[in-house]
Design a protein around this motif. Structure first.
Motif, PDB file in Angstrom:
ATOM      1  N   VAL A  45       0.859  -1.186   0.000  1.00 35.52           N
ATOM      2  CA  VAL A  45       0.000   0.000   0.000  1.00 35.52           C
ATOM      3  C   VAL A  45       0.894   1.235   0.000  1.00 35.52           C
ATOM      4  CG1 VAL A  45      -1.789   1.289   1.230  1.00 35.52           C
ATOM      5  CG2 VAL A  45      -1.796  -1.216   1.282  1.00 35.52           C
ATOM      6  N   GLY A  46       0.530   2.236  -0.776  1.00 33.51           N
ATOM      7  CA  GLY A  46       1.333   3.448  -0.815  1.00 33.51           C
ATOM      8  C   GLY A  46       0.685   4.524  -1.649  1.00 33.51           C
ATOM      9  N   THR A  47       1.481   5.460  -2.128  1.00 32.93           N
ATOM     10  CA  THR A  47       0.934   6.564  -2.907  1.00 32.93           C
ATOM     11  C   THR A  47       1.998   7.147  -3.824  1.00 32.93           C
ATOM     12  OG1 THR A  47      -0.336   8.626  -2.740  1.00 32.93           O
ATOM     13  CG2 THR A  47       1.552   8.389  -1.274  1.00 32.93           C
ATOM     14  N   ARG A  48       1.525   7.826  -4.837  1.00 30.74           N
ATOM     15  CA  ARG A  48       2.392   8.635  -5.693  1.00 30.74           C
ATOM     16  C   ARG A  48       1.973  10.087  -5.551  1.00 30.74           C
ATOM     17  NH1 ARG A  48       2.465  10.688 -11.165  1.00 30.74           N
ATOM     18  NH2 ARG A  48       0.416   9.810 -11.559  1.00 30.74           N
ATOM     19  N   LEU A  49       2.940  10.963  -5.312  1.00 32.13           N
ATOM     20  CA  LEU A  49       2.705  12.397  -5.268  1.00 32.13           C
ATOM     21  C   LEU A  49       3.254  13.026  -6.537  1.00 32.13           C
ATOM     22  CD1 LEU A  49       3.707  13.230  -1.574  1.00 32.13           C
ATOM     23  CD2 LEU A  49       1.409  12.891  -2.492  1.00 32.13           C
ATOM     24  N   ASN A  50       2.628  14.092  -6.973  1.00 27.65           N
ATOM     25  CA  ASN A  50       3.090  14.781  -8.168  1.00 27.65           C
ATOM     26  C   ASN A  50       2.969  16.283  -7.957  1.00 27.65           C
ATOM     27  OD1 ASN A  50       3.977  15.258 -10.804  1.00 27.65           O
ATOM     28  ND2 ASN A  50       1.878  15.374 -11.561  1.00 27.65           N
ATOM     29  N   LEU A  51       4.091  16.974  -8.021  1.00 26.09           N
ATOM     30  CA  LEU A  51       4.110  18.428  -7.927  1.00 26.09           C
ATOM     31  C   LEU A  51       4.872  18.961  -9.123  1.00 26.09           C
ATOM     32  CD1 LEU A  51       3.607  21.095  -6.419  1.00 26.09           C
ATOM     33  CD2 LEU A  51       5.763  20.703  -5.199  1.00 26.09           C
ATOM     34  N   ALA A  52       4.233  19.831  -9.893  1.00 29.82           N
ATOM     35  CA  ALA A  52       4.863  20.369 -11.102  1.00 29.82           C
ATOM     36  C   ALA A  52       4.504  21.837 -11.259  1.00 29.82           C
ATOM     37  CB  ALA A  52       4.414  19.583 -12.340  1.00 29.82           C
ATOM     38  N   THR A  53       5.501  22.639 -11.618  1.00 33.97           N
ATOM     39  CA  THR A  53       5.286  24.060 -11.911  1.00 33.97           C
ATOM     40  C   THR A  53       6.015  24.405 -13.196  1.00 33.97           C
ATOM     41  OG1 THR A  53       7.219  24.815 -10.651  1.00 33.97           O
ATOM     42  CG2 THR A  53       5.130  24.606  -9.459  1.00 33.97           C
ATOM     43  N   ASN A  54       5.476  25.368 -13.926  1.00 33.88           N
ATOM     44  CA  ASN A  54       6.055  25.771 -15.199  1.00 33.88           C
ATOM     45  C   ASN A  54       5.588  27.182 -15.508  1.00 33.88           C
ATOM     46  OD1 ASN A  54       7.315  25.814 -17.671  1.00 33.88           O
ATOM     47  ND2 ASN A  54       5.726  24.636 -18.713  1.00 33.88           N
ATOM     48  N   VAL A  86      -2.877   0.441  -4.138  1.00 38.83           N
ATOM     49  CA  VAL A  86      -2.783  -0.839  -3.446  1.00 38.83           C
ATOM     50  C   VAL A  86      -2.444  -1.903  -4.483  1.00 38.83           C
ATOM     51  CG1 VAL A  86      -5.263  -1.283  -3.671  1.00 38.83           C
ATOM     52  CG2 VAL A  86      -3.942  -2.469  -1.894  1.00 38.83           C
ATOM     53  N   ARG A  87      -1.614  -2.873  -4.094  1.00 45.41           N
ATOM     54  CA  ARG A  87      -1.188  -3.925  -5.015  1.00 45.41           C
ATOM     55  C   ARG A  87      -1.061  -5.239  -4.244  1.00 45.41           C
ATOM     56  NH1 ARG A  87       3.462  -3.862  -9.630  1.00 45.41           N
ATOM     57  NH2 ARG A  87       2.154  -2.110 -10.261  1.00 45.41           N
ATOM     58  N   TYR A  88      -1.504  -6.332  -4.896  1.00 46.96           N
ATOM     59  CA  TYR A  88      -1.441  -7.650  -4.260  1.00 46.96           C
ATOM     60  C   TYR A  88      -0.767  -8.639  -5.198  1.00 46.96           C
ATOM     61  CZ  TYR A  88      -2.759 -11.966  -1.890  1.00 46.96           C
ATOM     62  OH  TYR A  88      -2.717 -13.170  -1.247  1.00 46.96           O
ATOM     63  N   TYR A  89       0.274  -9.336  -4.684  1.00 48.09           N
ATOM     64  CA  TYR A  89       0.971 -10.375  -5.434  1.00 48.09           C
ATOM     65  C   TYR A  89       0.466 -11.745  -4.981  1.00 48.09           C
ATOM     66  CZ  TYR A  89       4.302  -7.073  -7.406  1.00 48.09           C
ATOM     67  OH  TYR A  89       4.879  -6.044  -8.120  1.00 48.09           O
ATOM     68  N   PHE A  90       0.237 -12.631  -5.930  1.00 47.84           N
ATOM     69  CA  PHE A  90      -0.361 -13.935  -5.632  1.00 47.84           C
ATOM     70  C   PHE A  90       0.656 -14.955  -5.125  1.00 47.84           C
ATOM     71  CE2 PHE A  90      -3.321 -11.997  -8.640  1.00 47.84           C
ATOM     72  CZ  PHE A  90      -4.510 -12.172  -7.956  1.00 47.84           C
ATOM     73  N   ALA A  91       1.941 -14.689  -5.314  1.00 45.48           N
ATOM     74  CA  ALA A  91       2.976 -15.627  -4.867  1.00 45.48           C
ATOM     75  C   ALA A  91       4.187 -14.824  -4.434  1.00 45.48           C
ATOM     76  CB  ALA A  91       3.324 -16.607  -5.982  1.00 45.48           C
ATOM     77  N   LYS A  92       5.243 -15.522  -4.009  1.00 45.15           N
ATOM     78  CA  LYS A  92       6.481 -14.856  -3.627  1.00 45.15           C
ATOM     79  C   LYS A  92       7.656 -15.769  -3.969  1.00 45.15           C
ATOM     80  CE  LYS A  92       6.792 -16.464   1.175  1.00 45.15           C
ATOM     81  NZ  LYS A  92       7.008 -16.057   2.565  1.00 45.15           N
ATOM     82  N   ALA A  93       8.848 -15.142  -3.999  1.00 45.89           N
ATOM     83  CA  ALA A  93      10.093 -15.889  -4.235  1.00 45.89           C
ATOM     84  C   ALA A  93      10.040 -16.722  -5.508  1.00 45.89           C
ATOM     85  CB  ALA A  93      10.417 -16.766  -3.030  1.00 45.89           C
ATOM     86  N   GLN A  94       9.480 -16.135  -6.578  1.00 52.07           N
ATOM     87  CA  GLN A  94       9.468 -16.782  -7.883  1.00 52.07           C
ATOM     88  C   GLN A  94      10.064 -15.835  -8.923  1.00 52.07           C
ATOM     89  OE1 GLN A  94       5.556 -18.200  -8.907  1.00 52.07           O
ATOM     90  NE2 GLN A  94       5.342 -19.427  -7.045  1.00 52.07           N
ATOM     91  N   HIS A  95      10.435 -16.386 -10.075  1.00 53.78           N
ATOM     92  CA  HIS A  95      11.004 -15.569 -11.133  1.00 53.78           C
ATOM     93  C   HIS A  95       9.951 -14.658 -11.752  1.00 53.78           C
ATOM     94  CE1 HIS A  95      13.419 -14.260 -14.467  1.00 53.78           C
ATOM     95  NE2 HIS A  95      12.652 -14.867 -15.347  1.00 53.78           N
ATOM     96  N   GLN A  96       8.730 -15.149 -11.871  1.00 55.38           N
ATOM     97  CA  GLN A  96       7.632 -14.356 -12.412  1.00 55.38           C
ATOM     98  C   GLN A  96       6.495 -14.318 -11.399  1.00 55.38           C
ATOM     99  OE1 GLN A  96       6.848 -16.291 -16.223  1.00 55.38           O
ATOM    100  NE2 GLN A  96       8.092 -14.749 -17.279  1.00 55.38           N
ATOM    101  N   LEU A  97       5.974 -13.117 -11.161  1.00 50.09           N
ATOM    102  CA  LEU A  97       4.901 -12.929 -10.186  1.00 50.09           C
ATOM    103  C   LEU A  97       3.721 -12.229 -10.845  1.00 50.09           C
ATOM    104  CD1 LEU A  97       6.747 -11.760  -6.926  1.00 50.09           C
ATOM    105  CD2 LEU A  97       6.000 -14.060  -7.540  1.00 50.09           C
TER     106      LEU A  97
END
Length: 356
Positions: free
Chosen positions: A246-255, A271-282
Motif C-alpha cells: 500500500v502506498g501513494t504517488r505524489l506529483n508536484l509540477a510548476t512551469n 494498493v497492489r497484491y501479489y499472488f505468490a512470492k520468491a518466484q522468477h515471475q509474479l
C-alpha cells in the motif's frame, strides 16, 4: 552561440576517451524508460510505464488511440565508457481523423571518472537530440553521479546545459534531473533467468520515482523572462505482508515565467497484491485513485482544473534481479470529470528495495 555549443558537444564526445585510460568492467548493459505518467492517454498511476504503452480512450468526444515507445539503452564498451541512445516514438489519432506522431533519436556518450568506487560513480555526459517530427536538433552537456541503491539499481542525478533547438537563438537552459535506471553487469545478466523476487514484508516498491528542475538562462523572445519548470514525483509502496503493498504517488509540477504559469498537485493512493512470492515471475492485481488540481494564469486569465480518476488492472513482473523487474500490465482507467474510459497496456520497469 549555436555553432559554439554544437562544436563543444561534438568535441567532448570525441576527446574524452583520449584523456584517461579505462579501468573497469566492460559489457554492462544500461537501460531506462522515458515514457511519462503525465502523458495524456498513454499511461496511468498504479502501473509501471516508461518503455512503451498502447491505449484507447473513449468518452463523450471522439475516441483517442495513443502509442508511446520511449526506451533508452546503452552498453559499456570499455570499463569507463557508456555509449547508447534514447528512442522516442509517439502517435495519437482521433477516431475518423488523421493522426499525429513524432520520432526522435538521442545518442549519448558517457564517461565515468571513478568506475571502481564502492558506490558513488561520477560521470560526464554529452547527448544529441535528433527529432524528425518536428524537425529539430538539440543537445545537452553535463556532469552527474550514479548511486547504487542495490545491485543493478542505480539512481542517476544529472546537471546539464541544454539547447533544445539550435535553430532558435537564446534558448540555453540549465537542468537538474534525477531518476532510477538499470545497470546489468555480466554476472547479473548470467543469472537473470533464474532471478527470484525478493519481495517480503518490509520491502518498498519505488518504480516511477523521478524529479527534475530546469530554468532558462537566455530568453528566446525579446521582452519576456526566462521559462522555468520543476517537477517532483515520488512513488512509494510499502509491503505490509509478503503479498500486499500500500502506498501513494505524489506529483508536484510548476512551469512558467512572468507571462504565464501552471502549477499541478496530484496524489494517487495505490494498493497492489501479489499472488505468490520468491518466484522468477509474479502475477499481481492493483488499483489506484488519483486526484489532481491544476491552477495557473494564461493571457491574463486565471484558470483552475480538477481531475479525479480510478484505475484497476493486473499484470506480470519478470524479475531480472531480486530488485528489478520488467512489468507488463493491462489496465482500465475512468476519469470522472471528463467522463472518459481508457483501456491500455503498459510496459515498464519496476524497482524494489528489501530489508536487510
Amino acid at each position: 552561440m549555436n555553432t559554439t555549443f554544437l562544436r563543444l558537444c561534438f568535441i567532448c564526445m570525441l576527446i574524452w576517451p583520449m584523456l584517461v585510460q579505462a579501468q573497469l568492467t566492460r559489457g554492462t548493459i544500461y537501460s531506462s524508460g522515458y515514457g511519462s505518467n503525465s502523458s495524456p492517454g498513454f499511461s496511468i498511476p498504479g502501473f509501471a510505464n516508461g518503455l512503451a504503452g498502447l491505449s484507447i480512450e473513449a468518452g463523450s468526444d471522439n475516441d483517442l488511440l495513443g502509442l508511446v515507445i520511449a526506451p533508452e539503452f546503452g552498453l559499456f564498451v570499455s570499463d569507463r565508457w557508456l555509449l547508447g541512445s534514447r528512442l522516442t516514438i509517439g502517435a495519437a489519432a482521433l477516431a475518423g481523423e488523421t493522426g499525429v506522431g513524432g520520432f526522435s533519436l538521442s545518442p549519448f556518450a558517457r564517461y565515468y571518472f571513478n568506475p571502481q568506487a564502492h558506490n558513488n560513480h561520477f560521470f560526464a555526459n554529452a547527448q544529441f537530440d535528433l527529432s524528425l517530427s518536428p524537425g529539430t536538433v538539440g543537445a545537452n552537456l553535463g556532469l552527474g553521479m550514479t548511486h547504487f541503491l542495490a545491485p543493478g539499481l542505480g539512481w542517476d542525478t544529472y546537471l546539464a546545459l541544454r539547447r533544445s533547438d539550435f535553430e532558435i537563438d537564446k534558448n540555453l537552459r540549465v537542468s537538474l534531473s534525477s531518476r532510477l535506471n538499470i545497470y546489468l553487469n555480466k554476472d547479473l545478466r548470467t543469472n537473470r533467468r533464474e532471478a527470484l523476487s525478493g519481495i517480503q514484508r518490509g520491502s518498498v516498491m519505488i518504480g516511477g520515482t523521478n524529479a527534475g528542475f530546469a530554468f532558462g538562462i537566455q530568453s528566446a523572445r525579446e521582452g519576456t523572462s526566462n521559462v522555468s519548470n520543476f517537477d517532483l514525483a515520488p512513488n512509494l509502496l510499502y509491503f505490509f505482508t509478503d503479498h500486499l503493498a500500500v502506498g501513494t504517488r505524489l506529483n508536484l509540477a510548476t512551469n512558467g515565467n512572468d507571462n504565464f504559469n501552471f502549477t499541478t498537485f496530484g496524489i494517487a493512493p495505490q494498493v497492489r497484491y501479489y499472488f505468490a512470492k520468491a518466484q522468477h515471475q509474479l502475477w499481481f492485481i492493483g488499483s489506484a485513485y488519483e486526484f489532481a488540481r491544476s491552477t495557473g494564469k494564461l493571457a491574463e486569465q486565471d484558470f483552475e482544473v480538477n481531475s479525479t480518476s480510478l484505475s484497476f488492472g493486473g499484470g506480470l513482473n519478470s524479475f531480472l534481479t531480486p530488485h528489478l523487474a520488467l512489468e507488463l500490465a493491462p489496465n482500465l482507467n475512468y476519469n470522472f470529470e471528463r467522463n472518459t474510459t481508457r483501456v491500455g497496456i503498459d510496459l515498464g520497469i519496476q524497482f524494489f528495495l528489501h530489508p536487510k
